[in-house]
Scaffold this motif. Structure first.
Motif, short mmCIF file in Angstrom:
data_model
loop_
_atom_site.label_atom_id
_atom_site.label_comp_id
_atom_site.label_asym_id
_atom_site.label_seq_id
_atom_site.Cartn_x
_atom_site.Cartn_y
_atom_site.Cartn_z
N TYR A 1 23.69 9.02 40.17
CA TYR A 1 24.64 8.35 40.10
C TYR A 1 25.87 7.13 39.10
O TYR A 1 24.45 6.50 38.60
CB TYR A 1 24.07 7.14 41.16
CG TYR A 1 23.34 8.25 42.61
CD1 TYR A 1 23.34 9.38 43.16
CD2 TYR A 1 21.65 8.06 42.35
CE1 TYR A 1 22.36 9.91 43.73
CE2 TYR A 1 20.83 8.75 42.94
CZ TYR A 1 21.09 10.08 43.24
OH TYR A 1 20.59 10.48 44.43
N GLN B 1 26.53 13.30 41.71
CA GLN B 1 25.62 13.49 42.63
C GLN B 1 26.04 11.74 43.47
O GLN B 1 24.70 11.04 43.30
CB GLN B 1 24.18 13.97 42.80
CG GLN B 1 23.89 15.03 42.22
CD GLN B 1 21.92 15.11 41.98
OE1 GLN B 1 21.27 14.29 42.67
NE2 GLN B 1 21.28 15.62 41.27
N LEU C 1 19.89 13.82 47.46
CA LEU C 1 19.17 13.48 46.60
C LEU C 1 17.82 14.25 46.16
O LEU C 1 18.04 15.64 46.91
CB LEU C 1 18.27 12.20 46.27
CG LEU C 1 17.68 11.42 47.57
CD1 LEU C 1 16.49 12.08 47.83
CD2 LEU C 1 17.27 10.18 47.45
N ASN D 1 17.10 11.81 39.15
CA ASN D 1 18.47 11.76 40.52
C ASN D 1 19.63 11.00 39.71
O ASN D 1 19.30 10.05 38.88
CB ASN D 1 17.87 10.66 41.18
CG ASN D 1 17.33 12.00 42.14
OD1 ASN D 1 18.16 13.67 42.44
ND2 ASN D 1 16.73 12.15 42.54
#
Length: 381
Positions: free
Chosen positions: A262, A280, A347, A260
């Protein structure tokens, strides 16, 4: 691509890995691949020393195949591009005269020739007498573990055997640049595992430059010393497999290595996330707590396995990060279930089949997601 392997006379490979002096003398690959094809523009700079294995990665349409064809001389360079190999300018050298070997995705072995004569084809094109070329080919097949299949034609070879013949055919010309176009894509999972290990050993012994084009991150991680990631005709990240796996810089790379990812702005241990289209990212007010103490633009990454899910808001959890989400989808991922979550923070979360059943997860189910600060990794953007 053509169904004739690229072959040419060249000096045999050097006996050792390159020194700093050899790199300074211009040995290896130095190229800027500029190609204009209608609305698509490729502009990729690549350098590699003898002994390097470089993998080109990228989503479909990123320009990987165009880059490979340009390196092989099958697609001409546009203004501003250049291709130098061991100090020699190859821009105007026809493909068949370049010291380049190519292993194609579907191997493109000559169906009417035996494995031995397929491998001997390259040396024969270089002017090597027939008997000597066949002796060299026999030695290469023995090295590949295919001595017992020298007389077999391609239709009688398994996929793994055909792949090894194709590699032997490319290496038999002593190329100074070896290009591998999705070399394992046509193999089944079991054969791919075995052949990948064998190919790694052969590439480790190859003392010129090798460039691998693949969409498979495992192939790239296992076979290459360096990864060059291309998106929309540009290099977006270049580094060792471990560096790229630990510090992805685009959503494509994060998905490739299973993280994930960011982007946001750090204020000490708190990262305020930005809403960025190609990452994301959730709403700007969403924050992630990390162990790193940073200031300014950063990326934050953590694996789906670091996410713990609850159906009710947890009260005793020690996790510093807590978000309210909703299950957007579920799919099998290896021996686990991957849940794609939407909500405060989009996520991915991995959990066992048993855990998914106990939580009664289904599309639309509300959940709470937690991640411990120690399981996140923040680094400058």
């Amino acid at each position: 691509m053509t169904d004739v392997p690229l072959v040419s006379a060249s000096e045999p490979p050097e006996a050792s890995k390159p020194s700093e002096a050899s790199e300074a003398s211009g040995k290896g690959l130095d190229t800027r691949l500029v190609v204009d094809r209608g609305s698509f523009h490729l502009d990729v700079t690549l350098t590699a020393a003898p002994g390097d294995v470089v993998a080109l990665l990228g989503p479909n349409g990123a320009g990987k195949t165009t880059a490979l064809r340009a390196l092989a001389g099958l697609t001409p360079l546009s203004t501003g591009g250049h291709l130098r190999l061991d100090g020699a300018d190859l821009d105007r050298t026809p493909p068949e005269s370049r010291p380049v070997g190519v292993v194609f995705q579907d191997y493109l072995l000559f169906p009417h020739l035996t494995a031995l004569d397929n491998v001997a084809f390259g040396p024969r094109c270089q002017g090597v007498p027939k008997a000597e070329a066949r002796a060299q080919a026999a030695a290469w097949l023995d090295r590949m573990g295919l001595a017992d299949h020298a007389g077999a034609k391609p239709r009688r070879l398994s996929g793994g055997q055909a792949q090894r013949v194709a590699v032997a055919r490319a290496l038999a010309t002593h190329p100074r640049l070896l290009l591998l176009d999705e070399p394992l894509a046509a193999l089944d999972a079991r054969t791919r595992l075995d052949v990948r290990a064998q190919l790694r050993r052969h590439l480790a012994d190859f003392e010129a430059v090798a460039v691998l084009v693949t969409h498979d991150p495992l192939d790239a991680m296992v076979l290459a010393d360096r990864l060059v990631v291309i998106e929309d005709g540009r290099v977006v990240q270049d580094g060792t497999p471990s560096d790229i796996a630990r510090h992805p810089r685009t959503d494509y790379i994060a998905q490739l290595v299973g993280l994930n990812l960011y982007k946001g702005r750090a204020e000490g241990h708190t990262v305020h996330l930005e809403a960025v289209d190609d990452l994301q990212a959730g709403p700007a007010i969403t924050t992630i707590t990390t162990t790193e103490d940073l200031t300014g633009p950063v990326f934050v990454a953590f694996p789906p396995s670091a996410v713990t899910l609850y159906r009710d808001r947890p009260t005793g959890s020690s996790a510093r990060n807590l978000w309210q989400c909703e299950v957007g989808g579920l799919e099998t991922h290896g021996d686990q279930i991957r849940a794609d979550l939407t909500g405060e923070l989009p996520l991915a979360a991995d959990l066992t089949t048993v855990a998914a059943a106990e939580l009664d997860l289904h599309q639309g189910a509300p959940v709470w997601a937690t991640v411990k600060a120690a399981q996140t990794h923040a680094y400058p953007a």
